[in-house]
Structures are given as structure tokens and as C-alpha cells.
Scaffold this motif. Structure first.
Motif, short mmCIF file in Angstrom:
data_model
loop_
_atom_site.label_atom_id
_atom_site.label_comp_id
_atom_site.label_asym_id
_atom_site.label_seq_id
_atom_site.Cartn_x
_atom_site.Cartn_y
_atom_site.Cartn_z
N MET A 125 0.85 -1.16 0.00
CA MET A 125 0.00 0.00 0.00
C MET A 125 0.90 1.23 0.00
O MET A 125 1.84 1.31 0.77
CB MET A 125 -0.90 -0.05 1.23
N GLN A 126 0.58 2.17 -0.87
CA GLN A 126 1.37 3.39 -0.99
C GLN A 126 0.47 4.62 -0.96
O GLN A 126 -0.67 4.57 -1.41
CB GLN A 126 2.18 3.39 -2.29
N ALA A 127 1.02 5.71 -0.44
CA ALA A 127 0.30 6.97 -0.40
C ALA A 127 0.87 7.88 -1.48
O ALA A 127 2.09 8.04 -1.60
CB ALA A 127 0.45 7.63 0.97
N PHE A 128 0.01 8.46 -2.29
CA PHE A 128 0.39 9.37 -3.36
C PHE A 128 -0.09 10.76 -2.98
O PHE A 128 -1.26 10.95 -2.67
CB PHE A 128 -0.24 8.94 -4.68
N HIS A 129 0.83 11.73 -3.02
CA HIS A 129 0.52 13.12 -2.73
C HIS A 129 0.71 13.90 -4.03
O HIS A 129 1.83 14.02 -4.53
CB HIS A 129 1.44 13.67 -1.64
N ILE A 130 -0.38 14.40 -4.57
CA ILE A 130 -0.35 15.05 -5.88
C ILE A 130 -0.71 16.52 -5.70
O ILE A 130 -1.79 16.84 -5.19
CB ILE A 130 -1.33 14.36 -6.85
N HIS A 131 0.19 17.40 -6.11
CA HIS A 131 -0.04 18.83 -6.06
C HIS A 131 -0.46 19.29 -7.45
O HIS A 131 0.17 18.93 -8.44
CB HIS A 131 1.23 19.57 -5.63
N TYR A 132 -1.52 20.10 -7.51
CA TYR A 132 -2.04 20.52 -8.80
C TYR A 132 -2.68 21.90 -8.70
O TYR A 132 -3.03 22.35 -7.61
CB TYR A 132 -3.06 19.51 -9.33
N ARG A 133 -2.77 22.55 -9.84
CA ARG A 133 -3.52 23.81 -9.92
C ARG A 133 -4.99 23.48 -10.07
O ARG A 133 -5.36 22.61 -10.86
CB ARG A 133 -3.06 24.61 -11.14
N ASN A 134 -5.82 24.19 -9.36
CA ASN A 134 -7.25 23.89 -9.36
C ASN A 134 -7.93 24.52 -10.57
O ASN A 134 -8.55 25.56 -10.48
CB ASN A 134 -7.89 24.38 -8.07
N THR A 135 -7.81 23.86 -11.70
CA THR A 135 -8.54 24.29 -12.89
C THR A 135 -9.62 23.25 -13.16
O THR A 135 -9.62 22.16 -12.59
CB THR A 135 -7.60 24.41 -14.11
N GLN A 136 -10.51 23.59 -14.05
CA GLN A 136 -11.67 22.73 -14.31
C GLN A 136 -11.24 21.35 -14.80
O GLN A 136 -10.54 21.21 -15.80
CB GLN A 136 -12.57 23.37 -15.35
N GLY A 137 -11.66 20.33 -14.08
CA GLY A 137 -11.44 18.95 -14.50
C GLY A 137 -10.13 18.33 -14.08
O GLY A 137 -9.91 17.14 -14.33
N THR A 138 -9.23 19.07 -13.42
CA THR A 138 -7.92 18.50 -13.08
C THR A 138 -8.06 17.36 -12.09
O THR A 138 -7.45 16.29 -12.28
CB THR A 138 -6.99 19.59 -12.51
N LEU A 139 -8.83 17.54 -11.04
CA LEU A 139 -9.00 16.46 -10.06
C LEU A 139 -9.65 15.24 -10.71
O LEU A 139 -9.26 14.11 -10.44
CB LEU A 139 -9.83 16.94 -8.87
N HIS A 163 -8.13 12.29 0.09
CA HIS A 163 -8.32 13.55 0.80
C HIS A 163 -7.81 14.67 -0.08
O HIS A 163 -6.64 14.70 -0.44
CB HIS A 163 -7.57 13.54 2.14
N ALA A 164 -8.69 15.59 -0.45
CA ALA A 164 -8.32 16.75 -1.26
C ALA A 164 -8.43 17.99 -0.40
O ALA A 164 -9.40 18.14 0.35
CB ALA A 164 -9.22 16.86 -2.48
N GLN A 165 -7.43 18.86 -0.52
CA GLN A 165 -7.43 20.07 0.30
C GLN A 165 -6.68 21.18 -0.41
O GLN A 165 -5.87 20.93 -1.30
CB GLN A 165 -6.79 19.81 1.65
N ALA A 166 -6.97 22.41 0.01
CA ALA A 166 -6.23 23.55 -0.52
C ALA A 166 -4.84 23.55 0.11
O ALA A 166 -4.68 23.24 1.28
CB ALA A 166 -6.96 24.84 -0.18
N ALA A 167 -3.84 23.90 -0.70
CA ALA A 167 -2.47 23.97 -0.19
C ALA A 167 -2.18 25.38 0.29
O ALA A 167 -3.10 26.10 0.70
CB ALA A 167 -1.50 23.52 -1.27
N THR A 168 -0.96 25.82 0.17
CA THR A 168 -0.55 27.08 0.77
C THR A 168 -1.17 28.31 0.12
O THR A 168 -1.58 29.23 0.82
CB THR A 168 0.99 27.22 0.69
N ASP A 169 -1.26 28.37 -1.19
CA ASP A 169 -1.84 29.56 -1.82
C ASP A 169 -3.22 29.24 -2.39
O ASP A 169 -3.72 28.13 -2.26
CB ASP A 169 -0.91 30.12 -2.90
N ASP A 170 -3.83 30.22 -3.03
CA ASP A 170 -5.21 30.06 -3.51
C ASP A 170 -5.33 29.14 -4.71
O ASP A 170 -6.38 28.57 -4.94
CB ASP A 170 -5.79 31.43 -3.87
N GLN A 171 -4.30 28.99 -5.50
CA GLN A 171 -4.39 28.22 -6.73
C GLN A 171 -3.89 26.78 -6.61
O GLN A 171 -4.21 25.95 -7.43
CB GLN A 171 -3.61 28.92 -7.85
N THR A 172 -3.08 26.48 -5.61
CA THR A 172 -2.50 25.16 -5.48
C THR A 172 -3.33 24.29 -4.55
O THR A 172 -3.71 24.72 -3.46
CB THR A 172 -1.06 25.25 -4.95
N TYR A 173 -3.58 23.07 -4.99
CA TYR A 173 -4.33 22.12 -4.18
C TYR A 173 -3.52 20.83 -4.08
O TYR A 173 -2.59 20.60 -4.84
CB TYR A 173 -5.69 21.82 -4.81
#
Length: 108
Positions: free
Chosen positions: A1-15, A33-43
Motif C-alpha cells: 500500500m502506498q500513499a500518493f501526494h499530488i499537487h495541482y492547480r485547481n482548474t476545471q477537471g484537473t481532479l 483527501h483533497a485540500q487547498a495547499a498554501t496559496d489560492d491556486q495550489t491544491y
């Protein structure tokens, strides 16, 4: 079992594109678990998956091919599994009752 941490810009359809890469391989998502990261655009989305090394490479390749994905990190599942079991919604759902008339009518 592995945990994947994916950082992405929150644009339409990315998730959805991130999750589609998992569902395309018919993998069970143990934890998400999806959450907002440090700034407004990064999740950040954290996924707990049971994968083999070949599937890990395929997923990383697919995720990096998504234009808005900036980073993919893989860690052990130990810390994530503790958090997942502590969440009250992680308890399995009881089986539905087959004696209900509505359920039987819907199945007919």
C-alpha cells in the motif's frame, strides 16, 4: 500500500483527470483527501492505493502528463492509514436490508 501526494492547480477537471487515471486501472481507492495547499491556486490530493511497481510508474506518467499537475510524491501508507481509520466516515456501511418493499420493487 502506498500513499500518493499530488499537487495541482485547481482548474476545471484537473481532479477528475487525476482520479480517472486510477479508475482506468480498476484500482480501489482506500483513502482520498483533497485540500487547498498554501496559496489560492495550489491544491493537494492524497490517495492511498494498493499498487505494484508497474502501476506506480504508469500512474506517475499519467499524472505528470496532466498540464496542471506540478508534483507527485510517493510515501509509505503508515501515517495515512492511521488518519484514515481515525476518520468517523471510514467505518464500513452496513449491508442494506433486502426486506424493504421499495428496494425489491426497484430491483424488479
Amino acid at each position: 500500500m502506498q500513499a500518493f501526494h499530488i499537487h495541482y492547480r485547481n482548474t476545471q477537471g484537473t481532479l477528475m483527470r487525476i482520479l480517472t487515471a486510477v479508475s482506468r486501472r480498476a484500482l480501489d481507492i482506500t483513502y482520498l483527501h483533497a485540500q487547498a495547499a498554501t496559496d489560492d491556486q495550489t491544491y493537494k490530493v492524497t490517495l492511498l492505493l494498493d499498487v505494484n511497481p508497474k502501476q506506480t510508474g504508469q500512474l506517475r506518467r499519467d499524472w505528470y502528463a496532466i498540464m496542471d499537475v506540478s508534483d507527485v510524491r510517493i510515501t509509505s501508507a503508515d501515517s495515512i492509514a492511521d488518519r484514515a481509520s481515525a476518520w468517523p466516515g471510514a467505518v464500513g456501511h452496513p449491508p442494506s436490508s433486502s426486506t424493504d418493499e421499495t428496494v425489491r420493487a426497484a430491483r424488479a
